[in-house]
Design a protein around this motif. Structure first.
Motif, mmCIF file in Angstrom:
data_model
loop_
_atom_site.group_PDB
_atom_site.id
_atom_site.type_symbol
_atom_site.label_atom_id
_atom_site.label_comp_id
_atom_site.label_asym_id
_atom_site.label_seq_id
_atom_site.Cartn_x
_atom_site.Cartn_y
_atom_site.Cartn_z
ATOM 1 N N VAL A 174 87.776 60.255 -12.403
ATOM 2 C CA VAL A 174 86.560 59.619 -12.911
ATOM 3 C C VAL A 174 85.589 60.607 -13.548
ATOM 4 C CG1 VAL A 174 86.702 57.675 -11.316
ATOM 5 C CG2 VAL A 174 85.337 59.675 -10.690
ATOM 6 N N VAL A 175 85.895 61.889 -13.485
ATOM 7 C CA VAL A 175 85.010 62.884 -14.099
ATOM 8 C C VAL A 175 84.869 62.595 -15.589
ATOM 9 C CG1 VAL A 175 84.756 65.328 -14.691
ATOM 10 C CG2 VAL A 175 85.565 64.670 -12.424
ATOM 11 N N GLY A 176 83.645 62.493 -16.045
ATOM 12 C CA GLY A 176 83.373 62.297 -17.463
ATOM 13 C C GLY A 176 83.446 60.853 -17.940
ATOM 14 N N LEU A 177 83.755 59.919 -17.049
ATOM 15 C CA LEU A 177 83.815 58.519 -17.459
ATOM 16 C C LEU A 177 82.420 57.904 -17.436
ATOM 17 C CD1 LEU A 177 86.946 57.150 -15.531
ATOM 18 C CD2 LEU A 177 86.827 58.019 -17.875
ATOM 19 N N SER A 178 82.224 56.942 -18.302
ATOM 20 C CA SER A 178 80.972 56.187 -18.275
ATOM 21 C C SER A 178 80.978 55.319 -17.013
ATOM 22 C CB SER A 178 80.872 55.295 -19.511
ATOM 23 O OG SER A 178 81.786 54.214 -19.398
ATOM 24 N N PRO A 179 79.807 54.800 -16.595
ATOM 25 C CA PRO A 179 79.787 53.920 -15.415
ATOM 26 C C PRO A 179 80.725 52.718 -15.545
ATOM 27 C CG PRO A 179 77.567 54.624 -15.941
ATOM 28 C CD PRO A 179 78.453 55.110 -17.061
ATOM 29 N N ASP A 180 80.805 52.122 -16.736
ATOM 30 C CA ASP A 180 81.690 50.975 -16.928
ATOM 31 C C ASP A 180 83.160 51.377 -16.832
ATOM 32 O OD1 ASP A 180 79.569 49.233 -17.227
ATOM 33 O OD2 ASP A 180 79.593 49.315 -19.424
ATOM 34 N N GLU A 181 83.501 52.528 -17.428
ATOM 35 C CA GLU A 181 84.879 53.013 -17.348
ATOM 36 C C GLU A 181 85.239 53.367 -15.902
ATOM 37 O OE1 GLU A 181 85.418 55.231 -21.680
ATOM 38 O OE2 GLU A 181 84.291 56.258 -20.085
ATOM 39 N N ARG A 182 84.287 53.964 -15.194
ATOM 40 C CA ARG A 182 84.495 54.331 -13.795
ATOM 41 C C ARG A 182 84.772 53.076 -12.958
ATOM 42 N NH1 ARG A 182 82.372 58.747 -10.557
ATOM 43 N NH2 ARG A 182 82.260 58.091 -8.384
ATOM 44 N N ARG A 183 83.925 52.069 -13.149
ATOM 45 C CA ARG A 183 84.083 50.813 -12.408
ATOM 46 C C ARG A 183 85.443 50.183 -12.703
ATOM 47 N NH1 ARG A 183 82.078 45.031 -12.553
ATOM 48 N NH2 ARG A 183 81.645 44.647 -10.366
ATOM 49 N N ALA A 184 85.837 50.159 -13.981
ATOM 50 C CA ALA A 184 87.123 49.572 -14.366
ATOM 51 C C ALA A 184 88.283 50.327 -13.705
ATOM 52 C CB ALA A 184 87.273 49.583 -15.883
ATOM 53 N N LEU A 185 88.202 51.651 -13.662
ATOM 54 C CA LEU A 185 89.260 52.441 -13.035
ATOM 55 C C LEU A 185 89.333 52.162 -11.531
ATOM 56 C CD1 LEU A 185 91.462 54.642 -13.214
ATOM 57 C CD2 LEU A 185 89.670 56.304 -12.723
#
Length: 150
Positions: free
Chosen positions: A66-77
Motif C-alpha cells: 500500500v506504500v504510495g497508494l491513494s486512499p481510494d487505491e488503498r481501500r480497494a486493495l
C-alpha cells in the motif's frame, strides 16, 4: 522463499524490521485485527527460525503493497485482499516520530484488554468521522460535557 521475499521488499523500501512490525500492526488494525508484533518476531521469520508462516505475514505484505497508494487505491486493495474494510486511515493524520510511537505502545501495553478494546474502537470511530460525544450505552461523555460547561 516467503521470508526472503519479505526481507528483500522491506530492505528495498528502506524499512527496519521495527518499522515493518509497526506498519503491519497498523494494517491489521485497519482490518479490525488486534495484534502485537515486534522487531524480534519479524527478524525470527526472516531468518527462518519459525516453522510455519505466521498470520501477520499477509498484513506485512499488504503494508508493503500500500506504500504510495491513494486512499481510494488503498481501500480497494484492502477489500480485494481481505474481502472487507473496517476503518479508514484519517486523511492528513499527524505523523508521529518513532520515539513517540514507542511511548504510546509502552503506555498502551499497560492498559487492560477491555480498556484497550474500548480505546481502539474510539480511535476507529474518530478515523471514520463518527460522532463520539455521547457514549451509546451510558451517555456518560454527554453528562461530563454538560458538567464541564461544554
Amino acid at each position: 522463499m516467503i521470508a526472503e521475499d519479505l526481507q528483500a521488499r522491506r530492505v528495498r523500501q528502506g524499512w527496519s524490521a521495527h518499522q515493518l512490525a509497526r506498519r503491519t500492526m497498523l494494517v491489521a488494525a485497519e482490518m479490525g485485527e488486534e495484534m502485537s508484533l515486534t522487531q524480534q518476531a519479524v527478524s525470527q521469520f526472516e531468518n527462518k527460525k519459525l516453522k510455519s508462516v505466521p498470520r501477520w505475514v499477509q498484513f506485512a505484505e499488504t503494508a508493503l503493497d500500500v506504500v504510495g497508494l491513494s486512499p481510494d487505491e488503498r481501500r480497494a486493495l484492502l477489500i480485494k485482499r481481505f474481502g472487507r474494510f473496517e476503518a479508514q486511515t484519517p486523511t492528513g493524520a499527524a505523523h508521529l516520530e518513532d520515539g513517540d510511537e514507542r511511548e504510546i505502545v509502552k503506555y498502551f501495553s499497560r492498559i487492560s484488554p477491555a480498556n484497550r478494546a474500548a480505546i481502539l474502537q474510539l480511535v476507529r470511530c474518530l478515523a471514520v468521522g463518527v460522532d463520539t460525544t455521547v457514549h451509546p450505552s451510558s451517555g456518560r461523555a454527554d453528562r461530563m460535557s454538560k458538567k464541564e460547561g461544554r
